[in-house]
Scaffold this active site. Structure first.
Site, PDB file in Angstrom:
ATOM      1  N   ARG A 189      11.204  72.425 -14.447  1.00 56.62           N
ATOM      2  CA  ARG A 189      10.287  71.881 -15.445  1.00 56.62           C
ATOM      3  C   ARG A 189       8.890  72.404 -15.176  1.00 56.62           C
ATOM      4  O   ARG A 189       8.372  72.261 -14.060  1.00 56.62           O
ATOM      5  CB  ARG A 189      10.296  70.355 -15.368  1.00 56.62           C
ATOM      6  CG  ARG A 189       9.248  69.731 -16.249  1.00 56.62           C
ATOM      7  CD  ARG A 189       9.027  68.257 -15.963  1.00 56.62           C
ATOM      8  NE  ARG A 189       7.684  67.915 -16.383  1.00 56.62           N
ATOM      9  CZ  ARG A 189       6.969  66.914 -15.938  1.00 56.62           C
ATOM     10  NH1 ARG A 189       7.461  66.097 -15.024  1.00 56.62           N
ATOM     11  NH2 ARG A 189       5.761  66.708 -16.386  1.00 56.62           N
ATOM     12  N   HIS A 237       0.520  68.954 -20.355  1.00 52.76           N
ATOM     13  CA  HIS A 237       0.341  68.275 -19.068  1.00 52.76           C
ATOM     14  C   HIS A 237      -1.164  68.239 -18.775  1.00 52.76           C
ATOM     15  O   HIS A 237      -1.647  68.774 -17.787  1.00 52.76           O
ATOM     16  CB  HIS A 237       1.138  68.974 -17.960  1.00 52.76           C
ATOM     17  CG  HIS A 237       1.421  68.113 -16.759  1.00 52.76           C
ATOM     18  ND1 HIS A 237       2.708  67.881 -16.283  1.00 52.76           N
ATOM     19  CD2 HIS A 237       0.596  67.423 -15.942  1.00 52.76           C
ATOM     20  CE1 HIS A 237       2.631  67.095 -15.208  1.00 52.76           C
ATOM     21  NE2 HIS A 237       1.352  66.796 -14.979  1.00 52.76           N
ATOM     22  N   GLU A 288       3.338  61.949 -19.414  1.00 49.56           N
ATOM     23  CA  GLU A 288       2.617  60.716 -19.088  1.00 49.56           C
ATOM     24  C   GLU A 288       1.456  60.411 -20.024  1.00 49.56           C
ATOM     25  O   GLU A 288       0.296  60.336 -19.577  1.00 49.56           O
ATOM     26  CB  GLU A 288       2.127  60.765 -17.632  1.00 49.56           C
ATOM     27  CG  GLU A 288       3.247  60.925 -16.628  1.00 49.56           C
ATOM     28  CD  GLU A 288       2.809  60.801 -15.173  1.00 49.56           C
ATOM     29  OE1 GLU A 288       1.588  60.770 -14.906  1.00 49.56           O
ATOM     30  OE2 GLU A 288       3.677  60.708 -14.307  1.00 49.56           O
ATOM     31  N   ASN A 294       9.051  59.550 -15.100  1.00 49.74           N
ATOM     32  CA  ASN A 294       8.347  59.843 -13.844  1.00 49.74           C
ATOM     33  C   ASN A 294       8.130  58.517 -13.141  1.00 49.74           C
ATOM     34  O   ASN A 294       7.606  57.563 -13.745  1.00 49.74           O
ATOM     35  CB  ASN A 294       6.966  60.462 -14.099  1.00 49.74           C
ATOM     36  CG  ASN A 294       7.039  61.868 -14.683  1.00 49.74           C
ATOM     37  OD1 ASN A 294       8.121  62.449 -14.828  1.00 49.74           O
ATOM     38  ND2 ASN A 294       5.872  62.422 -15.003  1.00 49.74           N
ATOM     39  N   TYR A 349       7.001  56.761  -9.201  1.00 47.55           N
ATOM     40  CA  TYR A 349       6.609  56.893  -7.796  1.00 47.55           C
ATOM     41  C   TYR A 349       6.666  55.565  -7.055  1.00 47.55           C
ATOM     42  O   TYR A 349       7.215  55.489  -5.969  1.00 47.55           O
ATOM     43  CB  TYR A 349       5.195  57.498  -7.679  1.00 47.55           C
ATOM     44  CG  TYR A 349       5.160  58.961  -8.091  1.00 47.55           C
ATOM     45  CD1 TYR A 349       5.331  59.973  -7.158  1.00 47.55           C
ATOM     46  CD2 TYR A 349       4.989  59.327  -9.432  1.00 47.55           C
ATOM     47  CE1 TYR A 349       5.323  61.316  -7.535  1.00 47.55           C
ATOM     48  CE2 TYR A 349       4.979  60.666  -9.814  1.00 47.55           C
ATOM     49  CZ  TYR A 349       5.153  61.652  -8.862  1.00 47.55           C
ATOM     50  OH  TYR A 349       5.158  62.975  -9.246  1.00 47.55           O
ATOM     51  N   GLU A 375      10.030  63.426 -12.523  1.00 48.69           N
ATOM     52  CA  GLU A 375       9.122  63.467 -11.366  1.00 48.69           C
ATOM     53  C   GLU A 375       9.437  62.307 -10.455  1.00 48.69           C
ATOM     54  O   GLU A 375       9.538  61.157 -10.903  1.00 48.69           O
ATOM     55  CB  GLU A 375       7.646  63.305 -11.778  1.00 48.69           C
ATOM     56  CG  GLU A 375       6.961  64.551 -12.217  1.00 48.69           C
ATOM     57  CD  GLU A 375       5.469  64.336 -12.500  1.00 48.69           C
ATOM     58  OE1 GLU A 375       4.804  63.555 -11.794  1.00 48.69           O
ATOM     59  OE2 GLU A 375       4.986  64.964 -13.455  1.00 48.69           O
TER      60      GLU A 375
HETATM   61  C1  GBH Z   1       2.012  62.402 -11.803  1.00 46.14           C
HETATM   62  O1  GBH Z   1       1.279  61.296 -12.228  1.00 46.14           O
HETATM   63  C2  GBH Z   1       1.525  63.612 -12.570  1.00 46.14           C
HETATM   64  O2  GBH Z   1       2.333  63.837 -13.723  1.00 46.14           O
HETATM   65  C3  GBH Z   1       1.471  64.868 -11.744  1.00 46.14           C
HETATM   66  O3  GBH Z   1       0.715  65.831 -12.412  1.00 46.14           O
HETATM   67  C4  GBH Z   1       0.925  64.575 -10.373  1.00 46.14           C
HETATM   68  O4  GBH Z   1       0.754  65.734  -9.621  1.00 46.14           O
HETATM   69  C5  GBH Z   1       1.878  63.630  -9.694  1.00 46.14           C
HETATM   70  O5  GBH Z   1       1.937  62.450 -10.420  1.00 46.14           O
HETATM   71  C6  GBH Z   1       1.484  63.263  -8.261  1.00 46.14           C
HETATM   72  O6  GBH Z   1       0.221  62.667  -8.222  1.00 46.14           O
HETATM   73  O7  GBH Z   1      -2.282  54.136  -5.659  1.00 46.14           O
HETATM   74  O8  GBH Z   1      -0.222  53.181  -4.946  1.00 46.14           O
HETATM   75  O9  GBH Z   1      -1.289  52.304  -6.886  1.00 46.14           O
HETATM   76  C7  GBH Z   1       1.452  60.136 -11.418  1.00 46.14           C
HETATM   77  C8  GBH Z   1       0.639  58.966 -11.904  1.00 46.14           C
HETATM   78  C9  GBH Z   1      -0.626  57.075 -11.279  1.00 46.14           C
HETATM   79  C10 GBH Z   1       1.266  57.621  -9.963  1.00 46.14           C
HETATM   80  C11 GBH Z   1      -1.191  56.259 -10.158  1.00 46.14           C
HETATM   81  C12 GBH Z   1       0.723  56.788  -8.816  1.00 46.14           C
HETATM   82  C13 GBH Z   1      -0.908  55.024  -8.236  1.00 46.14           C
HETATM   83  C14 GBH Z   1      -0.107  54.593  -7.055  1.00 46.14           C
HETATM   84  N1  GBH Z   1       0.185  58.139 -10.787  1.00 46.14           N
HETATM   85  N2  GBH Z   1      -0.164  55.755  -9.274  1.00 46.14           N
HETATM   86  S1  GBH Z   1      -1.019  53.474  -6.064  1.00 46.14           S
END
Ligand code: GBH
Length: 444
Positions: A82, A126, A171, A292, A294, A351
């Protein structure tokens, strides 16, 4: 647990797709080459806002080293890659005449991928909006719907003979909640936020139509960052702030796009921007949901800020990655379950990954057991979701390479491959070998 141990993948489909993800601004560099126009991120990088004063001028120099990078993917054994197209590279002013030199870079990349047996997954946006369009109001101008549809149609006509997988946006909730175009993120900018959300939703629908009209057998989705918003304390004010943010973070885009309705709590604020027929323009049939994920987000009340929230403390018991993001694989399992229940589309995880500051040791090796443990736990959680009936069809690690991490510049590293930004040398980390082993084991 030995770092070589693989996750349980027994409940994943036999045709499950393993991939890696990147984005244009974060890896390409060559921002002033071959007629590329400036993007809003080139401008932000010069405004002194980026923590380390880094820019995307060179980044990973992928624009010149894409052959080597496709070689890395081939070694990994991924079935799919991707990436995103830089809008200002192919339309330097965002609209008007196309830049042939920019388009031919994506020709070369796509041909190289296809020769290597790797399926290209192309994301149209993006975050690197052409600066020329920002000067015309960017996403706050309803004309952005037409700008984006025309750009989508150009990409479809030019690359759609070889690319079949398209994502409209990466996003949308992130780039609207954190958009610099809103001005100071206080209560005064909420009307602009709603206008932007509605325009971006309309642009999504218009791009889906443009792709369908120009690409035979297109498989189309949008990529959403879905992360549960949780209160950072037991107070009712923090709980209310978390519930409010959750609507904007997780539902403002997928609800109208996949179900044809805005969440109830935001309908009143969208209403002034709504024209007859808009919801039908936004809700176009989609082939999949791009997810996506995390970690959960911990939220506290802050009455003077936009939507009345701020980021709060994380619970002390929760383990964190080196860059401070919570490690909670069960939240990933629940998120997959919710996306399945709410939208009923096949899910591709586009992601998921682990940020650290890892550097080579004395022997030059980059050893990253924390990343391996993270990926194993999250893939186990995805397998659990699949075992309970969630239709998840692919998983893409963020990211192939260490890259430009937006506000954090080059300090945070998410790659399976280490990048030395002085020499631009690539060194696969131990997680790279581990992921290659996983792919090999599931696809004998
Ligand atoms: C993605 O966004 C993006 O699509 C990508 O470009 C980027 O490189 C990748 O993440 C990694 O950063 O501080 O514990 O509360 C992720 C969006 C928003 C995910 C904020 C994590 C905060 C976690 N992010 N969020 S925390």
């Amino acid at each position: 647990m030995p770092t070589t141990q693989l996750p349980n993948t027994s409940c994943l489909r036999p045709d499950f797709i393993w991939g890696v993800s990147t984005s244009s601004f974060q890896i390409e560099g060559a921002t002033q080459e071959d007629g590329r126009g400036p993007s809003i991120w080139d401008v932000y990088c010069r405004s002194g806002e980026i923590r380390t004063h880094d820019t995307g001028d060179v980044a990973c120099d992928h624009y010149h080293r894409y052959r080597e990078d496709v070689g890395l993917m081939k070694t990994l054994g991924v079935q799919a890659y991707r990436f995103s197209v830089a809008w200002p590279r192919v339309l330097p002013l965002g609209r008007g005449s196309a830049n042939e030199a920019g388009l031919s870079f994506y020709d070369r990349l796509i041909d190289k991928l296809l020769t290597a047996g790797i399926e290209p997954w192309l994301c149209l946006y993006h975050w690197d909006l052409p600066q020329a369009l920002e000067e015309h109001g960017g996403w706050l101008n309803r004309d952005s719907v037409f700008w984006f549809a025309n750009y989508a149609s150009l990409i479809a006509r030019r690359l759609g003979d070889r690319v079949k997988r398209f994502a409209t946006f990466n996003e949308p909730s992130m780039f609207s909640l954190f958009s610099r175009s809103l001005g100071k993120p206080d209560r005064g900018c909420e009307d602009k936020l709603h206008l932007m959300i509605h325009n971006v939703n309309l642009a999504h629908g218009a791009a889906v139509d443009a792709l369908r009209a120009n690409v035979i057998d297109a498989s189309i989705g949008c990529i959403h960052n879905r992360q549960p918003c949780r209160p950072s304390s037991a107070s009712e004010a923090d709980a209310a702030a978390a519930r409010r943010l959750d609507v904007y973070w997780n539902a403002a885009y997928p609800d109208p796009q996949c179900r044809g309705t805005y969440p109830i709590s935001m309908r009143g604020a969208i209403e002034p921007h709504m024209q007859p027929g808009d919801l039908a323009r936004i809700c176009r049939p989609l082939d999949w949901f791009g997810l996506n994920h995390y970690s959960p987000v911990y939220v506290k009340a802050r009455p003077d800020s936009m939507l009345g929230y701020d980021f709060g403390d994380k619970p002390p018991a929760v383990p964190l990655t080196p860059i401070g993001w919570p490690i909670e694989p069960d939240a990933f399992r629940k998120t997959l379950q919710e996306v399945h229940t709410n939208y009923g589309l096949p899910i591709y995880v586009l992601e998921n990954g682990y940020g650290d500051f890892g550097q080579p040791d004395q022997t030059g090796a980059v050893v990253d057991p924390g990343r391996i443990d993270f990926l194993r736990a999250y893939i186990d959680a995805m397998n659990d979701a699949a075992s309970s009936g969630v239709d998840v069809r692919g998983y893409f690690v963020w990211s192939l390479l260490d890259n430009f991490e937006w506000d954090f510049g080059y300090s945070n590293r998410f790659g399976l491959t280490y990048v030395d930004y002085a020499s631009l040398r690539r060194t696969p980390k131990s997680s790279f070998g581990w992921y290659a082993g996983l792919i090999k084991a599931t696809r004998p």
